[in-house]
Design a protein around this motif. Structure first.
Motif, short mmCIF file in Angstrom:
data_model
loop_
_atom_site.label_atom_id
_atom_site.label_comp_id
_atom_site.label_asym_id
_atom_site.label_seq_id
_atom_site.Cartn_x
_atom_site.Cartn_y
_atom_site.Cartn_z
N ARG A 163 50.24 40.68 33.53
CA ARG A 163 49.05 39.98 33.02
C ARG A 163 47.99 39.75 34.10
NH1 ARG A 163 49.24 37.41 28.16
NH2 ARG A 163 47.82 35.78 28.90
N LEU A 164 48.35 40.06 35.34
CA LEU A 164 47.40 39.85 36.44
C LEU A 164 46.38 41.00 36.49
CD1 LEU A 164 49.81 38.75 39.33
CD2 LEU A 164 48.28 37.28 38.00
N PRO A 165 45.08 40.71 36.44
CA PRO A 165 44.06 41.76 36.58
C PRO A 165 43.72 41.97 38.06
CG PRO A 165 43.02 39.70 35.98
CD PRO A 165 44.49 39.40 36.09
N PHE A 166 43.65 43.26 38.47
CA PHE A 166 43.31 43.57 39.86
C PHE A 166 42.05 44.44 39.88
CE2 PHE A 166 47.96 43.17 39.64
CZ PHE A 166 48.16 42.13 40.54
N LEU A 179 55.55 38.45 43.08
CA LEU A 179 54.47 37.72 42.43
C LEU A 179 53.61 36.92 43.40
CD1 LEU A 179 55.81 36.41 39.00
CD2 LEU A 179 53.75 37.73 39.42
N GLN A 180 54.23 36.30 44.40
CA GLN A 180 53.47 35.48 45.33
C GLN A 180 52.36 36.27 46.04
OE1 GLN A 180 53.29 32.40 45.42
NE2 GLN A 180 55.16 31.29 45.78
N PRO A 181 52.65 37.40 46.70
CA PRO A 181 51.56 38.16 47.33
C PRO A 181 50.59 38.77 46.32
CG PRO A 181 53.64 39.33 47.54
CD PRO A 181 53.97 37.98 47.03
N LEU A 182 51.07 39.12 45.12
CA LEU A 182 50.20 39.71 44.11
C LEU A 182 49.19 38.70 43.57
CD1 LEU A 182 52.69 41.95 42.07
CD2 LEU A 182 50.83 42.74 43.56
N LEU A 183 49.59 37.43 43.52
CA LEU A 183 48.69 36.38 43.04
C LEU A 183 47.43 36.29 43.89
CD1 LEU A 183 51.14 33.47 42.11
CD2 LEU A 183 49.77 34.84 40.54
N LYS A 184 47.55 36.60 45.17
CA LYS A 184 46.41 36.50 46.09
C LYS A 184 45.37 37.58 45.82
CE LYS A 184 49.83 35.06 49.47
NZ LYS A 184 50.58 35.49 50.67
N LEU A 185 45.77 38.66 45.14
CA LEU A 185 44.86 39.78 44.87
C LEU A 185 44.26 39.74 43.48
CD1 LEU A 185 46.91 42.76 46.41
CD2 LEU A 185 45.25 41.27 47.54
N ALA A 186 44.77 38.87 42.62
CA ALA A 186 44.34 38.85 41.22
C ALA A 186 42.90 38.37 41.07
CB ALA A 186 45.27 37.96 40.41
N THR A 190 44.57 31.80 39.30
CA THR A 190 46.03 31.98 39.20
C THR A 190 46.80 30.66 39.25
OG1 THR A 190 46.17 32.27 41.61
CG2 THR A 190 45.91 34.26 40.28
N TYR A 191 46.08 29.54 39.08
CA TYR A 191 46.76 28.24 39.17
C TYR A 191 47.87 28.11 38.13
CZ TYR A 191 47.61 23.22 38.84
OH TYR A 191 48.22 21.99 38.79
N LEU A 192 47.57 28.48 36.89
CA LEU A 192 48.56 28.35 35.81
C LEU A 192 49.74 29.28 36.03
CD1 LEU A 192 49.39 27.10 33.13
CD2 LEU A 192 48.05 28.88 31.95
N ILE A 193 49.47 30.53 36.43
CA ILE A 193 50.56 31.48 36.66
C ILE A 193 51.42 31.04 37.83
CG2 ILE A 193 51.10 33.85 37.37
CD1 ILE A 193 48.80 34.82 35.74
N ASN A 194 50.78 30.50 38.87
CA ASN A 194 51.57 30.00 40.01
C ASN A 194 52.43 28.82 39.59
OD1 ASN A 194 52.12 30.06 42.99
ND2 ASN A 194 51.35 27.98 42.82
N LEU A 195 51.91 28.00 38.68
CA LEU A 195 52.67 26.87 38.15
C LEU A 195 53.88 27.38 37.37
CD1 LEU A 195 52.47 23.75 38.10
CD2 LEU A 195 51.36 23.98 35.86
N LEU A 196 53.68 28.44 36.58
CA LEU A 196 54.78 29.04 35.83
C LEU A 196 55.81 29.66 36.78
CD1 LEU A 196 52.78 30.79 32.95
CD2 LEU A 196 54.27 28.80 32.74
N LEU A 197 55.31 30.26 37.87
CA LEU A 197 56.21 30.86 38.86
C LEU A 197 57.10 29.80 39.50
CD1 LEU A 197 57.12 33.26 40.64
CD2 LEU A 197 55.22 32.73 42.16
N VAL A 198 56.49 28.69 39.88
CA VAL A 198 57.25 27.60 40.51
C VAL A 198 58.24 27.01 39.51
CG1 VAL A 198 57.08 25.28 41.50
CG2 VAL A 198 55.47 27.06 42.20
N SER A 199 57.80 26.84 38.26
CA SER A 199 58.68 26.25 37.25
C SER A 199 59.79 27.20 36.83
CB SER A 199 57.86 25.84 36.02
OG SER A 199 57.26 26.97 35.41
N ASN A 200 59.61 28.50 37.09
CA ASN A 200 60.64 29.48 36.75
C ASN A 200 61.52 29.77 37.95
OD1 ASN A 200 62.11 31.85 36.14
ND2 ASN A 200 60.57 32.51 34.68
#
Length: 310
Positions: A163-166, A179-186, A190-200
């Protein structure tokens, strides 16, 4: 895989850009990877070929070694090859595949460690009911559930990644796709996705670590009622498991509970739990386990004897 972006591939910056250090990275991690695969395969073959190791503990150790081998293979070969390559390009599809494999086998390792703790708890705290509770059928069901749980977790991670657009740049400041390094390029918030990543991922690592450490504290507390011989044997086994848990979960929790930052330490911490821990696990479980060492000696002796007869 459907691409929601204009990027067809990524460039992995790896651990270092210095040519001399890259050669050092190649040598060091080639040794680590070969040692990981050989060590874990040796444990797998030993357990499968020795009837005395047909117990739940070694049944789970078999799958831990399998998960270790696959977990390390999901990242180490790419790191090793890139250390000597002029170009370190990874395609979008290959990057997404690496994300899936990394989380599948990493999560499987977590679940197997929990099952091993459960096995030791039942063996030490409920010895009379152990054969019934940890029967072969129950162990198989637990492993199947572990694979299913790992697959579901990996599917959740890959859905987030897809779901990340680059839209550029495509430089990943890491040695693998996650996911962590990819979030920096999106190209999005990415706040919500990072929140989902931490919660998962973060929640799985943190809660599993708490469960495991609590279970081993209960086990160690219950050993006071055992004989000296039984206490020493149980302590040796549990100590090995606790070492593995701390070595794996410490870096894992650090990576998946922190916000997506660009720190050189992040990559080194990731290296430790993706490559270092799978390398150390065979050493920990063999050097501290006389039963496994004896089984390996018998297997080696049989191979040498059969080779001599030929």
């Amino acid at each position: 895989m459907k691409q929601n972006n204009s990027v067809n591939d990524f460039i992995l910056l790896g651990l270092t850009q210095d040519p001399v250090r890259q050669k050092m990275v190649f040598v060091i991690f080639f040794i680590f990877y070969v040692g990981t695969v050989v060590g874990n395969l040796l444990i797998i073959v030993t357990i499968k070929s020795n009837q005395t190791l047909e117990t739940p503990m070694y049944f789970f150790l078999f799958y831990l070694s399998l998960a270790d081998s696959c977990f390390s293979t999901s990242t180490a070969p790419r790191l090793i090859v890139n250390a000597l390559s002029a170009t370190t390009i990874i395609s979008y599809n290959e990057c997404m595949t690496q994300v899936f494999a990394l989380h599948l086998f990493g999560c499987m390792e977590i679940f197997v460690l929990i099952l091993m703790a459960m096995d030791r708890y039942v063996a030490i705290c409920k010895p009379l009911h152990y054969p019934t509770i940890m029967s072969r059928k129950v162990c198989i069901i637990l492993i199947v559930l572990a694979w299913i749980g790992s697959f579901i977790h990996s599917i959740a991670q890959i859905i987030l990644a897809l779901r990340l657009p680059f839209c550029g740049p495509n430089l990943i400041d890491h040695y693998c796709c996650d996911l962590q390094p990819l979030l920096k390029l999106a190209c999005m918030d990415t706040y919500l996705i990072n929140l989902l990543l931490v919660s998962n991922s973060g929640a799985i690592c943190s809660s599993s670590f708490v469960i495991l450490m609590t279970s081993y504290i209960v086990i160690l507390h219950s050993l006071r009622n055992h004989s000296a011989e039984g206490r020493n044997k149980a302590l040796s086994t549990c100590t090995s498991h606790i070492i593995v848990v701390i070595l794996f979960f410490g870096p894992c929790i650090f990576i998946y509970t922190c916000p997506p930052t660009t720190l050189p330490m992040d990559k080194m911490v990731a290296v430790f739990y993706t490559i270092g821990t799978p390398f150390l696990n065979p050493l920990i479980y063999t050097l501290r386990n006389s039963q496994v060492k004896n089984a390996m000696r018998k297997l080696w002796h049989i191979k040498i004897t059969s080779g001599t007869k030929k």
